[in-house]
Design an enzyme around this catalytic site. Structure first.
Site, PDB file in Angstrom:
ATOM      1  N   GLU A   1      73.509 -49.377   6.706  1.00 56.15           N
ATOM      2  CA  GLU A   1      73.276 -49.655   8.492  1.00 56.15           C
ATOM      3  C   GLU A   1      71.425 -49.933   7.830  1.00 56.15           C
ATOM      4  OE1 GLU A   1      75.238 -47.410  11.071  1.00 56.15           O
ATOM      5  OE2 GLU A   1      76.611 -47.969  11.005  1.00 56.15           O
TER       6      GLU A   1
ATOM      7  N   CYS B   1      47.624 -55.196  32.427  1.00 57.58           N
ATOM      8  CA  CYS B   1      46.309 -53.658  32.453  1.00 57.58           C
ATOM      9  C   CYS B   1      47.196 -52.298  33.151  1.00 57.58           C
ATOM     10  CB  CYS B   1      47.265 -54.330  34.656  1.00 57.58           C
ATOM     11  SG  CYS B   1      46.591 -55.943  35.004  1.00 57.58           S
TER      12      CYS B   1
END
Ligand SMILES: *Cc1c(COP(=O)(O)O)cnc(C)c1O
Length: 421
Positions: free
Chosen positions: A275, A346
């Site tokens: 996977e 910010c």
């Protein structure tokens, strides 16, 4: 190796100029290379030549349907960890019998959708999940193939947030309890026990932890067979790391990984699934961003760019390193200077790199964050009410927008105001 190289002084994705894409779609954006995706899939597929196998792409790494379709056309199955991923894979045309359902918290609703739509197997992670899966299968008159994910208690020696194979992690059942859990599964009429699943972590740069885990899986296979279980499929997870710094970092090759698989579990005659996510998509994508301002601080220069932590969170979340290169090739021998490369959000965490040596850059210049294809766009958010950025796929000399930039109206109109306001 990837297909993002300078040609005629400009960074290209395959045969398409990145500057040209920027002129067409605006900045910032992600761009992926078809040839790189296909190449990386093929490396895994060829590494398992000679044994019955299926490479199931872990689509959480990059899940745009165009990427899924590219890989499915090359022969990949999919590893999904939510019903959303399941439905996305189906929408991209992947048949249910090539989709493996992993994840530690599958709900009854998610399970039902996948049972009704068709599934290759569930990788079960706990006894309570097993009970829910059994009840759903019985209600639908079905018998569902399962593996059980075991936790081999192996240290993957990777970043703590992406290590999954230690006993303190939430994943799988402790390997010491495997026999009793398999016995319990075998007694449930809705389940057909067919194999074992393991996944120990991500961005592994050393094969030794895989070797330890797979040896334990091999021993467990023999034990469970002796107990009467027909163990015929081994899902060995993903996790092979990629080079993020262009320097001397050299993680193991898929071919070495394939040899290790053959050496540790090849004699068991099981069908093998792997996977991989990051190694297929990681170096197949870059994020392109534009310099807004160059700001002089106290003893340092900041490159304030229009991409931010909401677009690519890996540096903020995992202290990840990304190579950052100018889209216009710097002149040979040009003096470099250190920059702190930051986004407009910010938070001080919105920092991509500190004191990174770069050629001199100015407002309007484009830069590219390399190795951003995996865990990039999929982890993006609209934090600071920033729009999700577009994704573009290149194939040779063509490119296509595979997820457009939404409009501000699209984003804002999703909110609904209660009647009392
Ligand atoms: C995340 C994950 C993968 C893929 O890991 P990569 O490091 O991207 O290869 C595979 N299997 C499972 C169960 C996962 O959770």
């Amino acid at each position: 190796m990837d297909h993002f190289l300078y040609k005629d002084g400009v960074l290209h994705a395959e045969d398409v100029s990145v500057a040209e894409i920027a002129a067409s779609v605006g900045s910032p954006f992600y761009v992926y290379s078809t040839a790189t995706l296909e190449r990386h899939f093929r490396l895994f597929d060829e590494a398992l030549d000679g044994i019955d196998h299926l490479v199931c792409y872990a689509m959480k790494a990059a899940s745009n349907q165009a990427i899924l379709k590219t890989l499915a056309n090359a022969g990949a199955g999919m590893d999904v960890v939510s019903v959303g991923e399941y439905l996305r894979a189906k929408a991209a045309g992947v048949p249910g019998d090539k989709i493996v359902f992993s994840g530690v918290g599958k709900t009854a609703d998610e399970i039902r959708v996948a049972l009704q739509g068709g599934i290759r197997q569930f990788n079960v992670e706990s006894e309570p999940e097993m009970e829910v899966l059994n009840a759903q299968a019985v209600a639908l008159g079905m018998t569902v193939p399962i593996t059980i994910r075991v936790n081999p208690d192996v240290d993957a020696r990777t970043h703590a947030k992406i290590a999954t194979g230690k006993s303190e992690n939430k994943f799988g059942i402790p390997i010491a309890r495997a026999r009793s859990v398999y016995a319990m599964a075998a007694a449930l009429p809705g389940l057909e026990v067919i194999g074992i699943d393991v996944h120990i972590g991500s961005q592994l740069t050393d094969l030794a932890p895989f070797e330890q885990a797979y040896q334990k899986v091999a021993e467990l296979t023999e034990t469970l067979r002796a107990d009467g279980h027909d163990i015929r499929r081994l899902d060995l997870g993903g996790g092979l790391g990629i080079p993020y710094a262009n320097s001397n970092e050299a993680p193991p090759l898929p071919s070495d990984y394939g040899d290790l698989i053959k050496r540790t579990v090849g004699h068991l005659g099981c069908e093998i699934e792997i996977e991989p996510g990051r190694l297929i998509a990681g170096n197949a994508g870059i994020m392109v961003s534009q310099v807004i301002y160059v700001k002089s601080g106290e003893g340092r220069d900041f490159l304030i760019v229009d991409g931010a932590m909401n677009d690519l969170i890996r540096p903020a979340m995992y202290e990840a390193y990304h190579d950052i290169v100018p889209v216009v090739e710097p002149a040979v021998g040009i003096a470099q200077q250190p920059y702190d490369i930051v986004g407009p959000i910010c938070e001080s965490g919105d920092t991509f790199a500190k004191q990174r040596m770069m050629p001199p850059l100015k407002s309007g210049d484009l830069i590219a964050f390399r190795s951003a294809g995996a865990y990039g766009a999929v982890m993006s958010s609209e934090y600071n009410s920033r729009l999700l950025i577009p994704e573009v796929l290149v194939n040779g000399d063509q490119f296509a927008v595979i997820r457009p930039r939404p409009t501000f109206e699209d984003m804002i109109n999703r909110d609904t105001i209660p009647s009392w306001l």
